[in-house]
Enzyme design. Structure first.
Site, short mmCIF file in Angstrom:
data_model
loop_
_atom_site.label_atom_id
_atom_site.label_comp_id
_atom_site.label_asym_id
_atom_site.label_seq_id
_atom_site.Cartn_x
_atom_site.Cartn_y
_atom_site.Cartn_z
N GLU A 123 0.89 -1.16 0.00
CA GLU A 123 0.00 0.00 0.00
C GLU A 123 0.92 1.21 0.00
OE1 GLU A 123 -2.75 0.26 3.25
OE2 GLU A 123 -4.10 1.58 2.14
N ASP A 268 -8.05 -3.50 7.68
CA ASP A 268 -7.08 -2.39 7.64
C ASP A 268 -6.52 -2.17 9.05
OD1 ASP A 268 -5.52 -0.44 6.51
OD2 ASP A 268 -7.11 1.03 6.25
N ALA A 303 -6.33 6.47 10.48
CA ALA A 303 -5.09 5.74 10.20
C ALA A 303 -5.30 4.27 10.47
CB ALA A 303 -3.96 6.30 11.06
#
Ligand SMILES: [Zn+2]
Length: 381
Positions: A123, A268, A303
């Site tokens: 990523e 994630d 985040a």
């Protein structure tokens, strides 16, 4: 070992009620409906037996990040997620200096060899500064073929997915290069418009990295990437269903628009998943977690998350996604999206015996990885 006496979600989401699964030498030997052919070792009464979960987008958990290198840290993160039902995961690396990423890819490739993780997801660093999220903008770059080649070569086949912004110079060529290498090309952290997104799909993009997050938003005269990705039949849509990344109405609408065969729930998750509130490193950045919400200490961007896939499953069902569709979204769909459809995500004979036992309220009761118990509360009750 035979598990039986409860509901079994077999291949193609067929529910055997009751059903049974026979495990031999770490693999699924056979499955069937009705009474098990022999006495059962694990009684599934009032339980579901489902495939082990597959997380195609995860950065860490249990206090360890894949970014932090090989060996024990990777094991710790993998074991944390395994205890929540995830038996297959693709380790995500976030943007760092190119040579650092190259080294980390090589280190993680060893963990792939060891069977701790199923592959590596890059990523970054080929992302758009306008939608960089937690990625440091100063380290982002256009995807020069030679740089991409270095990262792919460092993995020697371990890199399974690359998220990139196709509007960057060389972006569409990079999509082709990723696909040619045998990895999955994903669009994300992108400022691409509708047309360019369609071109990227034409070039080989098959995954939308956390749809809506880290991309140009939708507007009725400038539709942007979201509708282009939802309408593309060959694209798997990642959704972070933690109640923070997406309004439940948007998560539900996206899952409906993509349909059950194309929706993948991802965590994630970062190292902080499974720990309490506090301050944690994420790549080059610092993340502050409050009430389970992870944000950059500087700049306030989301985040990653502290999600696990069992919670994502419950969240998805709570917002109205049917159970079997939500289950496919953490098993067969992500497995297929990263080229692991033949090994993971389905209870079919011959596959590794990666199994999860769920209670009726979808709490993980037992996990078996390659037939070995990781946690097993089923016996105790
Ligand atoms: Zn991520």
């Amino acid at each position: 070992m035979i598990l039986g006496g409860g509901k079994v979600v077999a291949a193609d989401s067929a529910v055997l009620d009751p059903g049974w699964v026979e495990v031999r030498d770490g693999r699924i030997a056979s499955t069937g409906a009705g009474r098990a052919p022999q006495p059962v070792d694990v009684d599934l009464r009032n339980r579901w037996l489902v495939p082990g979960f597959v997380d195609m987008h995860v950065h860490g958990g249990g206090g360890a990040a894949f970014q932090d290198g090989a060996g024990e840290r990777v094991r710790r993160a993998a074991e944390f997620h395994r205890s929540h039902g995830t038996t297959t995961l693709v380790a995500g690396l976030v943007t760092a200096p190119l040579r650092v990423m190259e080294r980390k890819v090589a280190e993680l490739a060893e963990s792939v060899q060891d069977g701790l993780i199923a592959g590596v997801h890059l990523e970054g660093p080929f992302l758009a500064a306008a939608h960089c999220g937690a990625h440091p903008p100063s380290l982002l770059r256009a995807p020069a073929a030679a740089d991409l080649r270095r990262l792919l070569d460092a993995g020697a086949g371990a890199v399974r997915m690359v998220t990139l912004a196709p509007e960057l110079p060389g972006g569409l060529d990079a999509v082709r290069q990723v696909v040619d290498s045998g990895a999955t090309a994903a669009i994300g952290h992108t400022d691409a418009d509708y047309e360019l997104t369609r071109a990227a799909v034409g070039a080989g993009v098959t995954v939308a990295t956390h749809l809506w997050n880290g991309m140009r938003p939708q507007h009725h005269r400038r539709p942007g990437p979201v509708p282009a990705l939802l309408e593309a039949a060959g694209v798997t849509i990642e959704l972070v269903v933690d109640g923070l990344h997406l309004h439940p109405a948007i998560a539900y609408a996206a899952a409906r628009a993509a349909g059950p065969g194309r929706t993948a729930l991802v965590t994630d998750a970062i190292a902080a998943a499974g720990l309490g509130d506090g301050t944690y490193p994420l790549g080059e950045a610092t993340v502050r977690v409050r009430g389970g919400e992870a944000r950059l200490a500087e700049g306030d961007s989301l985040a990653g998350s502290t999600l696990t896939l069992d919670r994502a499953l419950r969240n998805a069902v709570a917002i109205g996604i049917p159970f079997l569709d939500a289950l496919a979204a953490i098993t067969s769909v992500p497995a297929r999206a990263v080229g692991l459809g033949g090994e993971a995500g389905s209870l079919a004979p011959g596959r590794p015996a990666d199994l999860v036992v769920l209670t009726d309220d979808l709490v993980v009761d037992a996990v078996f990885a390659r037939g070995n118990p990781v946690i097993n509360h089923t016996e105790e009750r």
